[in-house]
Scaffold this active site. Structure first.
Site, PDB file in Angstrom:
ATOM      1  N   VAL A 471       0.844  -1.203   0.000  1.00  0.00           N
ATOM      2  CA  VAL A 471       0.000   0.000   0.000  1.00  0.00           C
ATOM      3  C   VAL A 471       0.878   1.252   0.000  1.00  0.00           C
ATOM      4  O   VAL A 471       0.700   2.175   0.790  1.00  0.00           O
ATOM      5  CB  VAL A 471      -0.989   0.014   1.197  1.00  0.00           C
ATOM      6  CG1 VAL A 471      -2.134  -0.922   0.947  1.00  0.00           C
ATOM      7  CG2 VAL A 471      -0.282  -0.335   2.505  1.00  0.00           C
ATOM      8  N   ASP A 679      14.442  -3.830 -15.945  1.00  0.00           N
ATOM      9  CA  ASP A 679      12.985  -3.693 -15.908  1.00  0.00           C
ATOM     10  C   ASP A 679      12.403  -3.792 -17.318  1.00  0.00           C
ATOM     11  O   ASP A 679      11.390  -4.465 -17.547  1.00  0.00           O
ATOM     12  CB  ASP A 679      12.610  -2.368 -15.262  1.00  0.00           C
ATOM     13  CG  ASP A 679      11.125  -2.277 -14.955  1.00  0.00           C
ATOM     14  OD1 ASP A 679      10.629  -3.145 -14.210  1.00  0.00           O
ATOM     15  OD2 ASP A 679      10.462  -1.350 -15.464  1.00  0.00           O
ATOM     16  N   LYS A 683       9.976  -6.707 -19.177  1.00  0.00           N
ATOM     17  CA  LYS A 683       8.732  -6.384 -19.890  1.00  0.00           C
ATOM     18  C   LYS A 683       8.705  -7.017 -21.277  1.00  0.00           C
ATOM     19  O   LYS A 683       7.687  -7.601 -21.675  1.00  0.00           O
ATOM     20  CB  LYS A 683       8.566  -4.870 -19.988  1.00  0.00           C
ATOM     21  CG  LYS A 683       8.280  -4.201 -18.644  1.00  0.00           C
ATOM     22  CD  LYS A 683       8.159  -2.683 -18.773  1.00  0.00           C
ATOM     23  CE  LYS A 683       7.835  -2.032 -17.441  1.00  0.00           C
ATOM     24  NZ  LYS A 683       7.696  -0.569 -17.537  1.00  0.00           N
ATOM     25  N   GLY A 798       3.706   6.018 -13.428  1.00  0.00           N
ATOM     26  CA  GLY A 798       2.941   6.882 -12.528  1.00  0.00           C
ATOM     27  C   GLY A 798       1.962   6.084 -11.696  1.00  0.00           C
ATOM     28  O   GLY A 798       1.385   5.090 -12.161  1.00  0.00           O
TER      29      GLY A 798
END
Length: 816
Positions: A471, A679, A683, A798
């Site tokens: 969270v 990263d 992907k 984002g």
């Protein structure tokens, strides 16, 4: 004439008795009022009898409690001068009760005859007090002892009614009574010689039905504490709805399978006489309730209700020696009948290799002993196996007269249970298709009832239960979006998303009814409402809660969390992952998760692994599913790197732009993951695998733009320290691009089974050239898009867009 029956909760207090008085006063015709014992009294009488039978003097305290219940109601209902005779009468009956209990204690045995004499006292007391209350409130009432009307055999605690004699007595008596109201104690009867017997637990309903049938009453009204029969048990299924009208057969099925507002034998006498039954609420008499009559008027929904029985054992007799040999079933059922064991469910395969029977848990041990003894010879000869007994199960049933004329009911039932990881142990369905039953584990009852109710009664909302770990920025945005969209999802998609569990790296908290998203931080930090985080503990709690439509949401970058996905999928708990580690692990691990998702028909979605909120994986899957083939993939897949190189200008230092990206939340907490290219490699690996290529991460060529010193930095602080000394290297990269009229982009490509990632100088005529800010772009060249690729472009980093991608996956699962 009408017959009204008021159960224990309806006569549970002076206030409720006053409501009964108003109900009876409103009647315009002669009424027969059948009453149960006051609330809790029958249970107390049973307990007193049990204590007396084992010589425990505590039965005297229980008797005193019974006396207090009745005296308190008398004092609340009557004037002081009226109370004296009633209290004296109560004392006489209490003295008689103590005398019987003393006798039981002396001989250290509770016979059925004594038990009947003891338990009958509740109805005898309540009927006298209620009759007096009627007369004190201007209702012309008289009382008749049911033992003078109902004649039974001598099976004292489960007596069988002699209908010919009983009907004659009832008609002879009622025809001579001038009063408008006759009060009769339910549950009790007598033998032909006048000895007290009982009609079985719940027998007050049965008493009322016998009276209604004998007198050909206009209606039978059963007054209870709920407003009719419901589509499911409202204490378990909060969205259960009252049933306005139902047929006799449907009501019998539902009451047999645990719908406790009606005692199952009640329906038989009135069914023969076609007398309507009304189930009404004593505390809310104006509510419609349920009408039980010959035919069901509602033809739209073939399923009328869902019910269940708990504490069931499944006993299985099996063996090759049963095949083709007549008589096994006969011997089995004769043995159970001899032991007085009631069978609730029967199922047998056409191979005749086994017979499964559902009985009460309480009878399981006795049944096994008797059946093993009956088939002792066959067991010794290995023709059949010793009886297999499975305890602590439940039977769930869907009921409806119209199910036989609708295809796919059973398929929908079993499919729904399967999707929610409810294992079915046995199935039974009659040719009439009024009832489809399944035996399941008792722990799954709540989930099974709720999930079936959602499907068959189209609940206002489909409940989705989320268990979220992680969270931080993205997790916080997701919780905000869920809260903001609550009304929209309910009103437009009929989905109710609840967050039941939350976890960060330190604490975890749960609320079965859904956490309050306006104060989730308080729940998570308060030691009274949270506990120390444990991956195993989190998983165990999710399984223990056993909620329908559960989804585990991983918003971490933690490898240990990723390793738990298989545990959730095996429990048919859907997984939504922002974490790329699982899908970028070895191909064997990736394929295992995909295979588990297929095997258990449980979604495993990870759209945000590649393009945050962009539909990159979903589009690829749709292309593959429709028969297209991937020829080439070219992409800019790092929003953080695109942001960095779009903002890296000649008048800025590279380290400052990297820090800005980190501050804006575009990079991972450890920016080395982004800048090293690992990263992006993960992907493109995921896209390659989703297109059908069994690629490993080590096979991807990674042309890093970082210096050896940057790559070898042992910590984030050391990495920034190294960057601080490398301006010349990064400025040279920028100057080269400027000199060639190009822009720097970190590009991933996959062609003919090979993938690579690296920094490239992109010319002005290339689609990547004008990619601004933190945007991503993916170009799919396929057999159908050979020259002009299918392009997906938009923000690729984002917290907001990543959270929206997770939210989209959650909604996709909810809409399945």
């Amino acid at each position: 004439m009408k017959v009204l029956k008021f159960g224990g909760t309806s006569v549970g207090s002076a206030l409720n008795i006053l409501k009964i008085i108003e109900i009876v006063k409103a009647g315009k015709e002669q009424q027969i009022v059948v009453v149960s014992a006051f609330s809790k009294v029958t249970n107390l009488l049973t307990k007193a009898a049990q204590m007396a039978a084992i010589k425990k003097s505590s039965y005297l305290e229980i008797v005193e409690e019974i006396k207090t219940i009745h005296v308190d109601i008398i004092r609340a209902l009557f004037q002081e001068q009226e109370q004296v005779s009633l209290v004296e009468n109560v004392q006489k009956k209490i003295d008689k009760l103590q005398e019987i209990l003393h006798g039981v204690s002396v001989i250290n045995e509770l016979s059925p005859k004594s038990e009947a004499a003891i338990l009958s006292q509740g109805e005898l007391l309540s009927s006298e007090i209620i009759t007096a209350a009627f007369n004190a409130n201007a209702i012309n009432a008289c009382r008749k002892d049911a033992r003078e009307l109902f004649e039974t055999n001598a099976d004292f605690t489960h007596a069988t009614v002699n209908f010919d004699q009983s009907n004659q007595k009832i008609n002879d008596y009622v025809s001579t009574v001038p009063t408008s109201v006759i009060v009769i104690p339910g549950f009790i009867a007598a033998t032909s010689t006048g000895e007290t017997t009982l009609l079985g637990r719940g027998g007050s309903d049965y008493s009322a039905a016998i009276l209604a049938a004998a007198l050909n009453a206009k209606a039978l009204e059963i007054w209870t504490d709920v407003s009719g029969m419901f589509t499911a048990n409202p204490t378990i299924v909060k969205s259960a709805m009252p049933i306005s009208q139902i047929s006799y057969e449907e009501a019998m099925e539902l009451s047999h399978f645990g719908a406790k507002v009606l005692y199952p034998p009640t329906i038989h006498p009135v069914l023969r006489a076609q007398i309507p039954i009304y189930i009404k609420n004593t505390t809310k008499p104006d509510e419609l309730g349920t009408l039980i009559s010959k035919n069901s008027k509602d033809k739209k929904n073939p399923v009328k209700g869902i019910s269940h029985i708990e504490n069931v054992s499944l006993i299985t007799l099996e063996g090759s020696g049963m095949v083709g040999v007549p008589g096994f079933s006969k011997r089995l059922f004769e043995t159970l009948a001899y032991e007085g064991i009631n069978v609730k469910l029967i199922t047998q395969a056409s191979s005749e290799h086994s017979i499964c029977i559902g009985i009460d848990d309480a009878n399981a041990s006795r049944a096994k002993h008797a059946i093993d003894q009956c088939f002792e010879f066959e067991i010794l000869k290995n023709k059949i196996k010793p009886l297999i007994v499975e305890l602590h199960l439940s039977i769930i049933a869907i009921v409806g007269d119209q199910m036989k004329s609708h295809q796919g009911i059973s398929g929908k039932m079993f499919g729904t249970l399967g999707k929610n990881n409810v294992n079915i142990r046995a199935i039974a369905q009659g040719a009439s298709e009024k009832n489809i039953s399944a035996v399941i584990a008792q722990k799954d009852v709540k989930k099974a009832l709720n999930s079936l109710h959602e499907v068959f009664f189209k609940d206002d909302y489909k409940q989705i239960n989320l268990f979220i770990t992680g969270v931080g920025n993205v997790g916080e945005k997701l919780l905000t979006q869920i809260q903001q969209q609550d009304d929209f999802l309910k009103n437009n998609l009929h989905i109710h998303v609840r967050v039941v569990g939350l976890s960060n790296s330190r604490r975890m908290c749960f609320d079965e009814n859904g956490l309050d998203l306006t104060s989730w931080q308080d729940h998570l930090t308060n030691s009274a409402t949270s506990e120390k985080t444990s991956l195993r503990g989190f998983f165990d709690r999710v399984v223990q809660l056993n909620l329908r439509n559960s989804i585990f949401v991983d918003i971490t970058a933690n490898e240990s969390v990723a390793k738990t996905y298989s545990n959730y999928l095996k429990q048919r708990i859907a997984v939504v992952a922002c974490n790329k580690i699982a899908c970028a692990a070895s191909y064997k691990e990736y394929f295992k998760l995909k295979e588990l998702s297929l095997r258990y028909n449980t979604p495993f979605l990870f759209e945000t692994n590649v393009g945050a909120g962009l539909p990159v994986i979903d589009t690829l899957n749709n292309l593959i599913a429709s028969g297209d083939k991937i020829v080439k993939i070219q992409a800019v897949l790092s929003g953080s790197l695109n942001f960095i190189f779009n903002n890296f200008k000649a008048d800025q230092r590279f380290i400052d732009v990297v820090k800005l990206a980190a501050a804006e939340g575009y990079t991972e907490p450890d920016p080395r993951i982004d800048l090293s290219g690992i990263d992006v490699a993960r992907k493109i690996l995921i896209l390659a695998r989703e297109s059908g290529c069994p690629l490993e991460l080590e096979q991807i060529k990674n042309e890093s733009f970082l210096t050896p010193a940057d790559l070898s930095a042992p910590s984030v602080a050391d990495f920034y320290a190294a960057l601080d000394t490398e301006d010349e290297h990064y400025n040279a990269l920028l100057q080269s691009a400027d000199a060639h009229g190009t822009r720097l982009k970190y590009v991933a490509s996959f062609v003919e089974g090979k993938a690579q990632v690296g920094l490239q100088e992109i010319p002005p005529d290339h689609p990547f050239y004008n990619l601004e800010g933190k945007d991503n772009i993916v170009m799919y060249y396929t057999e159908r898009y050979p020259e002009q690729p299918l392009i997906i472009k938009g923000a690729g980093a984002g917290a907001e867009v990543t959270a929206s991608g997770l939210f989209a996956d959650i909604i996709k699962i909810a809409n399945r």
